[in-house]
Write a protein that holds these residues in place. Structure first.
Motif, mmCIF file in Angstrom:
data_model
loop_
_atom_site.group_PDB
_atom_site.id
_atom_site.type_symbol
_atom_site.label_atom_id
_atom_site.label_comp_id
_atom_site.label_asym_id
_atom_site.label_seq_id
_atom_site.Cartn_x
_atom_site.Cartn_y
_atom_site.Cartn_z
ATOM 1 N N UNK A 1 2.287 12.947 11.738
ATOM 2 C CA UNK A 1 2.627 12.829 10.329
ATOM 3 C C UNK A 1 2.258 11.440 9.853
ATOM 4 N N UNK A 2 1.476 11.374 8.787
ATOM 5 C CA UNK A 2 1.081 10.065 8.257
ATOM 6 C C UNK A 2 2.268 9.334 7.655
ATOM 7 N N UNK A 3 2.177 8.032 7.627
ATOM 8 C CA UNK A 3 3.302 7.234 7.145
ATOM 9 C C UNK A 3 3.609 7.507 5.671
ATOM 10 N N UNK A 4 2.574 7.670 4.874
ATOM 11 C CA UNK A 4 2.809 7.867 3.436
ATOM 12 C C UNK A 4 3.526 9.200 3.162
ATOM 13 N N UNK A 5 3.026 10.341 3.688
ATOM 14 C CA UNK A 5 3.767 11.592 3.466
ATOM 15 C C UNK A 5 5.200 11.534 4.015
ATOM 16 N N UNK A 6 5.344 10.886 5.160
ATOM 17 C CA UNK A 6 6.670 10.751 5.763
ATOM 18 C C UNK A 6 7.599 10.005 4.814
ATOM 19 N N UNK A 7 7.090 8.913 4.284
ATOM 20 C CA UNK A 7 7.889 8.105 3.361
ATOM 21 C C UNK A 7 8.281 8.914 2.133
ATOM 22 N N UNK A 8 7.295 9.648 1.595
ATOM 23 C CA UNK A 8 7.559 10.432 0.387
ATOM 24 C C UNK A 8 8.693 11.426 0.640
ATOM 25 N N UNK A 9 8.657 12.062 1.805
ATOM 26 C CA UNK A 9 9.681 13.050 2.118
ATOM 27 C C UNK A 9 11.046 12.391 2.311
ATOM 28 N N UNK A 10 11.066 11.309 3.042
ATOM 29 C CA UNK A 10 12.332 10.600 3.273
ATOM 30 C C UNK A 10 12.907 10.129 1.940
ATOM 31 N N UNK A 11 12.029 9.753 1.036
ATOM 32 C CA UNK A 11 12.461 9.328 -0.284
ATOM 33 C C UNK A 11 13.037 10.503 -1.064
ATOM 34 N N UNK A 12 12.378 11.659 -0.909
ATOM 35 C CA UNK A 12 12.835 12.878 -1.571
ATOM 36 C C UNK A 12 14.278 13.209 -1.165
ATOM 37 N N UNK A 13 14.614 12.978 0.110
ATOM 38 C CA UNK A 13 15.983 13.247 0.563
ATOM 39 C C UNK A 13 16.944 12.125 0.166
ATOM 40 N N UNK B 1 0.824 -1.202 0.000
ATOM 41 C CA UNK B 1 0.000 0.000 0.000
ATOM 42 C C UNK B 1 0.858 1.252 0.000
ATOM 43 N N UNK B 2 1.900 1.217 0.798
ATOM 44 C CA UNK B 2 2.808 2.368 0.883
ATOM 45 C C UNK B 2 3.553 2.582 -0.432
ATOM 46 N N UNK B 3 4.108 1.506 -0.978
ATOM 47 C CA UNK B 3 4.895 1.634 -2.207
ATOM 48 C C UNK B 3 4.028 2.128 -3.360
ATOM 49 N N UNK B 4 2.814 1.602 -3.454
ATOM 50 C CA UNK B 4 1.952 1.989 -4.567
ATOM 51 C C UNK B 4 1.610 3.472 -4.507
ATOM 52 N N UNK B 5 1.524 4.021 -3.298
ATOM 53 C CA UNK B 5 1.042 5.389 -3.161
ATOM 54 C C UNK B 5 2.130 6.413 -2.903
ATOM 55 N N UNK B 6 3.391 6.006 -2.944
ATOM 56 C CA UNK B 6 4.429 6.963 -2.598
ATOM 57 C C UNK B 6 5.367 7.229 -3.762
ATOM 58 N N UNK B 7 5.072 6.681 -4.912
ATOM 59 C CA UNK B 7 5.952 6.916 -6.057
ATOM 60 C C UNK B 7 7.080 5.919 -6.179
ATOM 61 N N UNK B 8 7.186 5.007 -5.240
ATOM 62 C CA UNK B 8 8.218 3.976 -5.304
ATOM 63 C C UNK B 8 7.624 2.656 -5.782
#
Lengths: 301, 482, 289
Positions: free
Chosen positions: C127-139, B81-88
C-alpha cells in the motif's frame, strides 16, 4: 446443491465462535489494507504531477519501461535479494543450532542476548554505526587493514564493496531476529524424540540432522517465504546507507519509487513502480510456496 | 423526580449549546490558519514545549490562530508532498530549495500567485523588487522570500593558514588554491578542505569554469549546462583536489553540522558555508578552545578568469496553497513573520525568559533547557532577515557583538562576487516538469561518481548521455525554447 | 569392543566440537560486541575525546553529561509517551493476532483457503503511503495517538508465524477439550497459550520493537510535535541537516551515541524478562506427546 449450501451454513454455525475470533483481524485487513489498496488504481492517472487529476491510461507504465533507472533498480533489487537469501537466510538456522549445543543455560542466554541486541536499533542507527566503523580515516576496520600493512579502503563509496556491506550489515542487525524464532521452535521439540534417537545409536550430529531439522522444517519454510515476500521491498536500510556515488549498485525498486513518488511528486509513477514490484513478489512467493508444497510437503498458506 | 432530571438536562443542554455558539462566534473573529514548517524553525529549539510557547507568542502578536504542522527537517520534503496530495493541504507552508520547488509547486497548481497581496502590502512591496524576480512563473510571483538572498563561499581558518604558510587572497585563482592548500596535506591530522555531502555545492567550483550545471537560459536559449567540456574540466579539478588529499575523503557522508564542527574545532582548515556564518564560527571556535580568525574566499578565479560565489538566491520561501480558505489571513501571517522585527525575533531566537534570559551582567544567554535541544543564541538569523532589529529588548553578549562589524563587511563584499542562479523553468514542458528532480539527482550522481573515482569521466558522462536520451532530453529543450 | 571404541571416538569428536563451537560463538559475539562497545563508551566519553577521527575501544574518560543533557531536554515526556504507545500497541496487536492465528490454524475451518489467500494478497500488494494516509485520514485518526496503533496494529508476518506454530500442536489436544465442551476462547486461553509461550514471547517482543522503532508512520500521521514519539525526536537530534536559517548547537559523537543508547534502553531492559520464556518451552514439550 441445496444440501451443500445447508451444510455450509451448518458448518459456519458450528464454527461461529471460531470465526468470531478471526473477525477483528479480517476487519483490520479490510479497513487498513484492502481499502487503501484501491489507491493503486491511481497508477493510471497523473496524480501528483498536477492538481487536476486526469486519466492517462498506461502512460506511466510506458514511461517506466523506457526508463533506464527502472531497469537499474530492478536489476539491483534482484541481485540484492538473491544475495540476501543465499547469505543471510541459512545463518539464523545454523546459529540457533550451534547455540542450542551450548551446555550452560546461562551462556546460551548470554550469547542469544548479544546476538539479538542489534535488532533493537533502528536502521538509521545501524547505518551510522557502520559508517563510523568503515570510515577510511578513523574506522576500526581500516585501522586493522593498515596494521597489517594494507591500504585503507573507502567502503561506503566503493561500487565493489557497497553491496557486500549492505548484506553484512543486514546480517548483523537481523540474524538475532531469525535466531530467536528458531530457538523458540527448537525449545518446543519433545526431548523424548532425542532420547529415542539416542537409543537408536544416533550420534549428536545425526540427532541434529534427523530430529532437530525435521522438527523445524515448517518454520524454515515459513521463514523462507516471509523473507521472500519482503525481500523485494528492502528499503529502510538502503535509504539510510546509500549515497550518490553508489546509486548504480544500490538503487532498488522501493527507493526508486519513493524518490520518484513523494520526493519528486510523480506519485502515480511511484505507484506504478510499486505495482510492478508487487507483481515480482507475487511470482516469487507463489512459486516458492508451490515448491515448498512439493519438496517439503509443507504449504505455508 | 424524573421531570426534574429532564428539566435539568434540558437546561444543561441549552447552556452548552449557547456556549458552543459563543465559542464558535469568537473563533470566527480570530481566523485560523494551518502552517507547515520543519522543526528546526519554530524558535530554533526542537523542544515541543518551547515551540508551543513560540506559537502562542506569535498568535498573540499577529492576532491569528495558528495550527502548526511540525515535521522533522529530514522528512520535510516528503511530508509536504504527502500533505499536498492527500487533501490535508496546509494553508501556508515553507518551500525548501525554493529555486526548484516553487516553480514545481506552481506548475502543479498547488500554490497561488501573490502579486496582488504584495502590491497591497506596504511591508512586502518595500523590499527590493529584484528579490521577487529570482522566481517568476508566467510573469507572476508565487512566494515571499524567507530571508535576504543568500550566498555561500569558502571559509579559511587563519591559524591553519599561518601554520602551513598558506597565502591566499580573498579571490584566489583555482591554481593558487590548489597549490597553497596542497601544503596542508603534509599534516595527517588536518583535513585541508572539508565539504558536506550535498553535491549542489559543487556549483561553487563550476562557477570558476563558467559552468552552470542545470538547464538554464544561455543567451536567451535553454541549454543543458552540465554535459559540456567545461563541466568535465571542473569535475577533473575537483577530482584532483580529492585525489591529492586536499578535499575531505569522507565528504559524501558529512552532514553540514559535521563539516562546521570540523572547521571550528580546527580539525579542518577550510569549508564552504553561508555568508552569514562569520560570527557563528568566531563564537563557536572560542567555545571550543580553538579561537582564530576566519578568512572568506569569495570565489576562485578559473583559467578563463571566470568565477563567483555559490548563489542560492532564494533558499526558503513562504507560499500559500490553492485550498487556503482565508488567503488574507495567511498573507498577513507571512508578511508579519517575514517583515515585522518583533515577530521575526520570536521565531528566530525564541521567547525571552524561555529560550534565553539575561545573566547577571544583563546580557542575554541561552537557557539550558533550550540548549539541550539544539538551540544556540546567534545573531546570524536576525542578520539574514529583512527587518532591522534596532530595538531587540535585550543585550547581546559583547563577545558576539565584537564580530558583527566584520560580518557586515563580509556580507557587503560577497555581493561583488555573485555567481549565477536561475530558477527551474517549470510549467513550459510537461516532460520537463516530470523529470526535473530526477535530472538533478542524475547530475549529482554523475559528479560524485567521477570525483570519488567509481567511474571515469567518459564512463560517467556516457551514462549521463544515455539517461538524457532515455528522457528525451533534446525534445525537452525544444519544448522549453518554444 | 568395537562399540566401546566407537563411543570413545564419539566423545572425543564431541569434545572437539564443543571447544570449537565455543570459540566460534565467542568470535561471533565479538563481532556483535565491538561496535556496541564503541557506542557505549563513546556515549560516556568527554567532548575532547570524541573529536576528530577517533574510534574508541579503550575508554578514555567517563562522564554522564550527555545523558543528563538528554533527560533535561524535556525528552523524558516523549520517552514516557513512547513506552505507553508501545505497550498498549503490543497488547492491541496480540489480542488481534493470537485469536486470528489460532482460528486460521484449524484445518477444518470454513473458508480457510479464502482467508489465507486474502491475507497473502495484502503481503504482496504493497500500500502506497499516500493512499494509506488518505484512508487513515478518512477514519479521522490523523494526528491522534490511535494513528500510531490501529493502522499499523497487525503484522502479517507475525500472524503467519503464530498460525504455523499453532498448527504444529497436535490436534488431539484441542479435540479432547472440544469434546469436553470447552468453548474456543477457553481452549485458546487454557490450552493453546500455555503451550505456545515461547513463540508468544518472541512475537510480543517483535511487536514491541516495531512499535518502539516506528518512524515514518509517526512522522507522516502526527502533525503535532507534542504528540510525537521518542524515536522521532531522537532521530532529529541525531541527524539534523540544516537549512540556511537555522544554526543548531553542534552535536558531538558522544551525544549521538548517548541518544542511541537511550533509544534502545527499554527494549534492553525488557528483553531478559521475555527471554526466560524462550527456554521454558522445553518442559511443556512433554505435555504435547
Amino acid at each position: 446443491m441445496k444440501n451443500k449450501k445447508v451444510r455450509l451454513i451448518d458448518r459456519i454455525n458450528q464454527q461461529k465462535f471460531l470465526l468470531l475470533l478471526l473477525l477483528p483481524a479480517l476487519l483490520w485487513y479490510l479497513l487498513f489494507r484492502y481499502i487503501p489498496m484501491m489507491g493503486n488504481f491511481l497508477a493510471l492517472t497523473n496524480f501528483g504531477s498536477s492538481i487536476h487529476i486526469k486519466f492517462v491510461g498506461l502512460k506511466n507504465f510506458i514511461r517506466l519501461f523506457q526508463s533506464l533507472d527502472f531497469y537499474r533498480a530492478f536489476n539491483n533489487t534482484l541481485i540484492l535479494s538473491f544475495a540476501n537469501i543465499v547469505f543471510y537466510f541459512p545463518l539464523p538456522i545454523i546459529l540457533a543450532i550451534l547455540m542450542n549445543e551450548l551446555y550452560h543455560v546461562k551462556m546460551k542466554r548470554l550469547v542469544q542476548f548479544i546476538v539479538y541486541i542489534p535488532y533493537f536499533f533502528s536502521w538509521v542507527v545501524v547505518g551510522s554505526i557502520f559508517i563510523t566503523m568503515l570510515s577510511p580515516t578513523s574506522g576500526i576496520i581500516n585501522k586493522i587493514i593498515e596494521f597489517f600493512g594494507g591500504k585503507s579502503i573507502y567502503f561506503m563509496v566503493s561500487t565493489f564493496w557497497f553491496r557486500p556491506i549492505l548484506i553484512i550489515s543486514y546480517i548483523w542487525r537481523q540474524v538475532g531476529y531469525g535466531t530467536v524464532i528458531y530457538i523458540a521452535t527448537i525449545s518446543t521439540i519433545d526431548p523424548e524424540l532425542y532420547d529415542a534417537a539416542k537409543v537408536d545409536g544416533a550420534n549428536h550430529f545425526q540427532r541434529v540432522l534427523h530430529v532437530t531439522l525435521p522438527c523445524i522444517k515448517s518454520t524454515i519454510a515459513t521463514m523462507l517465504l516471509l523473507n521472500l515476500s519482503h525481500v523485494l521491498l528492502i528499503f529502510d536500510q538502503i535509504i539510510v546507507m546509500q549515497n550518490a556515488a553508489v546509486y548504480a549498485v544500490s538503487d532498488v525498486l522501493r527507493t526508486y519509487s519513493y524518490r520518484e513518488g513523494l520526493e519528486n511528486m510523480n506519485i502515480a509513477y511511484g505507484i506504478a513502480v510499486g505495482l510492478l514490484t508487487s507483481l515480482a513478489t507475487a511470482i516469487l512467493v507463489l512459486s516458492t510456496n508451490k515448491a515448498s508444497k512439493k519438496f517439503l510437503d509443507e504449504s505455508v498458506f | 423526580m424524573r421531570k426534574k432530571i429532564f428539566v435539568f438536562l434540558l437546561v444543561a443542554f441549552i447552556l452548552m449549546f449557547a456556549l458552543l455558539i459563543v465559542t464558535s462566534a469568537r473563533k470566527a473573529k480570530t481566523p485560523t490558519i494551518s502552517v507547515c514548517v520543519s522543526d528546526s524553525w519554530w524558535g530554533s529549539s526542537r523542544d515541543p514545549d518551547l515551540q508551543a510557547a513560540v506559537i502562542r507568542e506569535m498568535e498573540k502578536k499577529i492576532g491569528i490562530k495558528i495550527k502548526a504542522i511540525i515535521p522533522p527537517n529530514s522528512q520535510y520534503k516528503q511530508k509536504v508532498g504527502l500533505l499536498l496530495n492527500s487533501g490535508d493541504k496546509p494553508d501556508v507552508f515553507r518551500a525548501f530549495q525554493a529555486m526548484n520547488f516553487v516553480p514545481s509547486y506552481a506548475a502543479q497548481g498547488h500554490i497561488i500567485p501573490l502579486d496582488d497581496y504584495i502590491k497591497k502590502s506596504p511591508l512586502a512591496s518595500a523590499v527590493d523588487p529584484k528579490v521577487y524576480d529570482y522566481i517568476k512563473i508566467g510573469g507572476k510571483t508565487y512566494f515571499i522570500p524567507f530571508n535576504k538572498p543568500t550566498t555561500k563561499f569558502l571559509w579559511l581558518r587563519k591559524d591553519k593558514a599561518d601554520k602551513f604558510g598558506v597565502k591566499l587572497s580573498s579571490t584566489p585563482t583555482t591554481e593558487e588554491f590548489y597549490r597553497e592548500m596542497k601544503k596542508m596535506t603534509s599534516d595527517k591530522n588536518t583535513i585541508p578542505f572539508c565539504f558536506p555531502k550535498f553535491i549542489d555545492n559543487f556549483q561553487f567550483f563550476y562557477n570558476s569554469f563558467g559552468v552552470y550545471a542545470n538547464i538554464y537560459p544561455k543567451a536567451g536559449k535553454y541549454v543543458d549546462g552540465f554535459n559540456t567540456p567545461e563541466a568535465k574540466e571542473a569535475l577533473l579539478y575537483i577530482k584532483k583536489l580529492y585525489d591529492e588529499g586536499i578535499w575531505d575523503k569522507v565528504f559524501i557522508t558529512n552532514e553540514n553540522n559535521k563539516m562546521r564542527e570540523n572547521l571550528f574545532k580546527g580539525i579542518a582548515a577550510c569549508d564552504i558555508d553561508y555568508y552569514n556564518r562569520y560570527s557563528y564560527y568566531i563564537d563557536n571556535s572560542s567555545k571550543a578552545n580553538a579561537e582564530t580568525d576566519f578568512l572568506p574566499l569569495y570565489k576562485l578565479v578559473g583559467p578563463r578568469g571566470e568565477g563567483g560565489n555559490l548563489n542560492e538566491a532564494i533558499q526558503d520561501a513562504w507560499v500559500i496553497t490553492n485550498t487556503c480558505k482565508n488567503p488574507d489571513a495567511a498573507f498577513k501571517f507571512i508578511e508579519q513573520e517575514t517583515f515585522n522585527p518583533q515577530i521575526r525575533q520570536v521565531t528566530a531566537i525564541g521567547v525571552k525568559g524561555l529560550h534565553y534570559a539575561p545573566d547577571d551582567k544583563g546580557y542575554a544567554q541561552p537557557r539550558d533547557v533550550a540548549k539541550a535541544t539544539g538551540y544556540s543564541m546567534n545573531p546570524q538569523f536576525l542578520f539574514a532577515s529583512f527587518p532591522d532589529f534596532s530595538d531587540k529588548g535585550f543585550k547581546w553578549d559583547p563577545k558576539i557583538l565584537k564580530s558583527l562589524p566584520r560580518q557586515i563587511q563580509i556580507a557587503k563584499e560577497t555581493l561583488n562576487h555573485v555567481g549565477p542562479c536561475y530558477a527551474a523553468p517549470a510549467g513550459r514542458s510537461d516532460k520537463y516538469d516530470q523529470v526535473v528532480l530526477s535530472l538533478k539527482q542524475k547530475r549529482e550522481e554523475t559528479a560524485s561518481k567521477i570525483v570519488l573515482g567509481s567511474a571515469s569521466v567518459e564512463q560517467a558522462f556516457s551514462d549521463y548521455a544515455n539517461y538524457w536520451k532515455s528522457i528525451d532530453g533534446d525534445k525537452i529543450l525544444v519544448e522549453l525554447n518554444r | 569392543m568395537k562399540k566401546i571404541n566407537n563411543k570413545i571416538k564419539n566423545s572425543f569428536g564431541r569434545k572437539v566440537f564443543v571447544v570449537f563451537n565455543g570459540i566460534l560463538l565467542f568470535c561471533i559475539c565479538l563481532v556483535f560486541i565491538v561496535p556496541l562497545w564503541n557506542v557505549l563508551i563513546t556515549s560516556v566519553a568527554k567532548d575532547q575525546d570524541v573529536l576528530g577521527n577517533v574510534y574508541l575501544i579503550v575508554p578514555k574518560s567517563f562522564s554522564l553529561k550527555q545523558y543528563s543533557r538528554i533527560l533535561q531536554s524535556g525528552y523524558f515526556k516523549s520517552f514516557v509517551r513512547s513506552i505507553i504507545i508501545a505497550t498498549i500497541g503490543t497488547m492491541f496487536s496480540m489480542t488481534i493476532t493470537l485469536p486470528a492465528g489460532y482460528t486460521l490454524a484449524q484445518k477444518n475451518l470454513v473458508g480457510r483457503n479464502l482467508f489465507m489467500n486474502l491475507i497473502i494478497i495484502t503481503m504482496i500488494f504493497d500500500v502506497g503511503l499516500v493512499p494509506f494516509y488518505v484512508v487513515v485520514r478518512m477514519y479521522g485518526l490523523i494526528n491522534t495517538y490511535f494513528a500510531l496503533v490501529i493502522p499499523v496494529g497487525l503484522s502479517t508476518f507475525n500472524l503467519i508465524l503464530i498460525k504455523n506454530f499453532i498448527s504444529s500442536i497436535p490436534d488431539s489436544l484441542i479435540e479432547s477439550a472440544r469434546i469436553d465442551g470447552a468453548n474456543e476462547l477457553i481452549i485458546l486461553i487454557k490450552i493453546i497459550i500455555p503451550v505456545s509461550i515461547p513463540i508468544i514471547a518472541a512475537i510480543t517482543l517483535f511487536y514491541f520493537i516495531q512499535y518502539w522503532n516506528r518512524y515514518i508512520e509517526v512522522v507522516m500521521f502526527i502533525h503535532d510535535n507534542t504528540k510525537t514519539t521518542l524515536q522521532v525526536l531522537l532521530r532529529t537530534l541525531m541527524f539534523e541537516s540544516e537549512s540556511a536559517t537555522t544554526g543548531a548547537e553542534s552535536v558531538y559523537d558522544n551525544f549521538k551515541m548517548a541518544i542511541m543508547v537511550m533509544g534502545m534502553l527499554p527494549v534492553l531492559v525488557l528483553y531478559p524478562f521475555i527471554q526466560r520464556y524462550f527456554i521454558s518451552g522445553i518442559m511443556l514439550g512433554s505435555i504435547k506427546g
